[in-house]
Scaffold this active site. Sequence first.
Site, mmCIF file in Angstrom:
data_model
loop_
_atom_site.group_PDB
_atom_site.id
_atom_site.type_symbol
_atom_site.label_atom_id
_atom_site.label_comp_id
_atom_site.label_asym_id
_atom_site.label_seq_id
_atom_site.Cartn_x
_atom_site.Cartn_y
_atom_site.Cartn_z
ATOM 1 N N SER A 85 46.504 42.318 46.043
ATOM 2 C CA SER A 85 45.930 42.212 44.806
ATOM 3 C C SER A 85 44.846 43.210 44.627
ATOM 4 C CB SER A 85 44.981 40.823 44.988
ATOM 5 O OG SER A 85 45.963 39.815 45.179
ATOM 6 N N THR A 187 41.353 39.262 44.815
ATOM 7 C CA THR A 187 40.448 40.291 44.658
ATOM 8 C C THR A 187 39.313 40.027 45.623
ATOM 9 O OG1 THR A 187 40.917 39.901 42.142
ATOM 10 C CG2 THR A 187 38.706 40.261 42.733
ATOM 11 N N THR A 205 40.066 45.225 42.400
ATOM 12 C CA THR A 205 41.208 44.276 42.352
ATOM 13 C C THR A 205 42.115 44.986 41.440
ATOM 14 O OG1 THR A 205 41.971 42.252 41.272
ATOM 15 C CG2 THR A 205 40.269 43.662 39.830
ATOM 16 N N ARG A 215 45.931 46.203 30.533
ATOM 17 C CA ARG A 215 45.083 44.775 30.526
ATOM 18 C C ARG A 215 43.872 45.353 31.529
ATOM 19 N NH1 ARG A 215 43.538 41.403 34.691
ATOM 20 N NH2 ARG A 215 42.987 39.304 33.618
ATOM 21 N N THR A 238 36.204 35.643 41.084
ATOM 22 C CA THR A 238 37.656 35.879 41.290
ATOM 23 C C THR A 238 38.329 35.072 40.510
ATOM 24 O OG1 THR A 238 39.321 35.933 43.043
ATOM 25 C CG2 THR A 238 37.733 34.576 43.341
ATOM 26 N N GLY A 239 39.561 35.282 39.854
ATOM 27 C CA GLY A 239 40.340 34.399 39.175
ATOM 28 C C GLY A 239 40.801 34.716 37.935
#
Length: 328
Positions: A85, A187, A205, A215, A238-239
């Site tokens: 990641s 991340t 990340t 993106r 994070t997420g």
Amino acid sequence: MNTRRKFLQQTLLGGLAVGSADRLFDTLDLDDSKAPGTFPVVISTWGPNVKANAAAWKVLSAGGYALDAIEAGIHVPEADPEDTSVGYGGLPDRDGHVTLDACIMNEKGMAGCVTFLEHIKHPISVARKVMENTPHVIMSGDGALQFALSQGFEKEDLLTEHARKAWEAWKVESKYQPVINVERHDTIGMLAMDTQHRLCGGCSTSGLAFKMHGRVGDSPVIGAGLFVDNEVGAAVCTGLGEMVLRTVGSFLVVEEMRRGKHPQKAVETAVKRIVSKYPEQSKDAQVAFIALDRKGRHGAYSIHPGFNYVLYQNGENRVIEGASFLKT
Ligand code: SD4
């Protein structure tokens, strides 16, 4: 009005009158009953970043600068091919490109960010160069790459064999679905305060695996993925970045701390804001915040269970399971 509240308001006004943000924050925080934290301190998202925390602590425990600690710490997962990641070994976008996002912010409120950067193993260091060597905050894509090369960074192929195979496997169905905490390493977001009370943060990340080409997530966006205010505290997350971008999550956490909330309450507010705005999306997506205030106290909270983080404080590096809004 009870006497305590009156006292708080009077001292708050007193704090404003002398213009001291330190004093303002201390005054607002009188309600907190939890024991103050200590510093130096470093906190990172995700348990496997215990090694990153150790690298940061090495700098902090020697009396070094929090920003150097952040950079040294984040270098660990960026260079680790097993971490899919972050940096080298990160899973590519749907076209097979490893594109990286990172940002860094210092105790003076200065920031540097890179987005959609390819071929550079340590985007956190390029972000630092953007902050220190340009009049800008964000550099992106090919411009960021050209800038990195001009600063002496080496162009590398970041797609590992493992990541390439994962991409080939993904292409069979070509379907992106956020998967919650499956790998439990993700991340890296890191916050640190050094012995001189300087608070800094960073985030790095490769973003969502198999994302659309171009993106950019929340992680390199100041206020969303990371925010640091040395007078108050810092937050990083994070997420699923889209939910954080729409709510300016890390800024919200810091503003909650500015209003006197303990970091734990502040991160809970940000998660609840996301859940209340996006109840449907929250069922299948994870977001987790960590926060540190200038007293060295911390907080962590996520939508779903399974988020853990690492805290190095009082000479001890601990992986801690975070509390979550949903319990199962
Ligand atoms: C993103 N927030 O690009 C990042 C991904 C992440 O845990 O943090 N994954 O949306």
